[in-house]
Scaffold this motif. Structure first.
Motif, short mmCIF file in Angstrom:
data_model
loop_
_atom_site.label_atom_id
_atom_site.label_comp_id
_atom_site.label_asym_id
_atom_site.label_seq_id
_atom_site.Cartn_x
_atom_site.Cartn_y
_atom_site.Cartn_z
N GLN A 1 -9.05 -6.35 9.29
CA GLN A 1 -8.62 -5.34 10.26
C GLN A 1 -8.11 -4.12 9.52
O GLN A 1 -7.74 -4.20 8.35
CB GLN A 1 -7.51 -5.88 11.15
N GLU B 1 2.91 1.31 11.40
CA GLU B 1 2.68 -0.09 11.75
C GLU B 1 2.17 -0.22 13.20
O GLU B 1 1.45 -1.15 13.53
CB GLU B 1 3.96 -0.90 11.58
N GLN C 1 -7.61 -7.96 5.27
CA GLN C 1 -8.79 -7.15 5.03
C GLN C 1 -9.76 -7.09 6.20
O GLN C 1 -10.62 -6.22 6.25
CB GLN C 1 -9.53 -7.65 3.78
N SER D 1 -5.47 -1.33 8.50
CA SER D 1 -4.02 -1.17 8.45
C SER D 1 -3.64 0.02 9.33
O SER D 1 -4.49 0.83 9.72
CB SER D 1 -3.58 -0.90 7.01
N GLU E 1 -4.65 3.27 7.48
CA GLU E 1 -6.07 3.59 7.51
C GLU E 1 -6.54 3.96 8.91
O GLU E 1 -7.32 4.90 9.08
CB GLU E 1 -6.92 2.44 6.95
N HIS F 1 -1.95 -5.74 4.14
CA HIS F 1 -2.65 -5.97 5.41
C HIS F 1 -3.91 -6.82 5.20
O HIS F 1 -4.59 -6.71 4.19
CB HIS F 1 -3.04 -4.62 6.02
N GLN G 1 2.64 -1.91 3.50
CA GLN G 1 1.99 -2.58 4.62
C GLN G 1 0.47 -2.45 4.54
O GLN G 1 -0.25 -3.38 4.88
CB GLN G 1 2.50 -2.01 5.95
N HIS G 2 -0.01 -1.31 4.06
CA HIS G 2 -1.45 -1.13 3.92
C HIS G 2 -2.02 -2.12 2.90
O HIS G 2 -3.01 -2.80 3.17
CB HIS G 2 -1.78 0.31 3.49
N ASP H 1 -1.50 -0.83 13.39
CA ASP H 1 -2.07 -2.02 12.75
C ASP H 1 -2.95 -2.79 13.73
O ASP H 1 -2.56 -3.01 14.88
CB ASP H 1 -0.98 -2.96 12.27
#
Length: 156
Positions: free
Chosen positions: A19, A113, A17, A21, A24, A15, A11-12, A116
């Motif tokens: 916003q 998630e 760019q 993830s 992060e 994701h 998912q990272h 996110d």
């Protein structure tokens, strides 16, 4: 501290760019709020989005995590170790997604998630556990790390 989330790395990487993830954002929040040095261990899987046409290697994962590590504002996280487990390893050993701080576990239905973007667009169950139940979570981490096909890297 351990993060066990089958989908966190996939998912990272997938994701947008513009916003953060979930991974992060969580690491940044931990880095900002930490009262001392922290070491983070991540257990994630070689999910379908990391295989096939967009196949990623452990070197690619390390490069991505080094970039995240370099963007941490306070540098309170001193080490990130990632274990990339075969997807079947999670099917066999670790269905749940959780964050473990010593003898405390935060079970998170959707995993990282929920962090996110600017706000969580989905509902997720969550629970906080301590005591004897923690042994099972530690066993999941040991099983995932001990899988013969698991690859790991350490970022300092």
């Amino acid at each position: 501290m351990s993060i066990v989330d089958r989908y966190a790395i996939g998912q990272h990487i997938a994701h947008a760019q513009d916003q953060l993830s979930g991974l992060e954002r969580f690491l940044r929040l931990l880095d900002i709020d930490a009262t001392g040095q922290r070491h983070v261990t991540i257990y994630s899987a070689w999910t379908a989005d990391l295989s096939g046409a967009n196949r990623k290697s452990i070197d690619d994962i390390e490069t991505e995590l080094r970039a995240v590590f370099g963007r941490l504002p306070n540098k309170n996280i001193k080490r990130i170790k990632v274990f990339m487990v075969p997807n079947t390893g999670f099917r066999d050993d670790g269905h749940d997604r959780f964050v473990r701080f010593g003898d405390y576990v935060w079970d998170i239905g959707l995993g990282l998630e929920v962090f996110d973007g600017a706000y969580s667009a989905k509902r997720s169950s969550a629970g906080f556990k301590s005591g004897t139940a923690i042994g099972g979570y530690k066993s999941v981490e040991q099983d995932l790390a001990g899988n013969g096909d698991t690859k790991s890297r350490e970022i300092r």
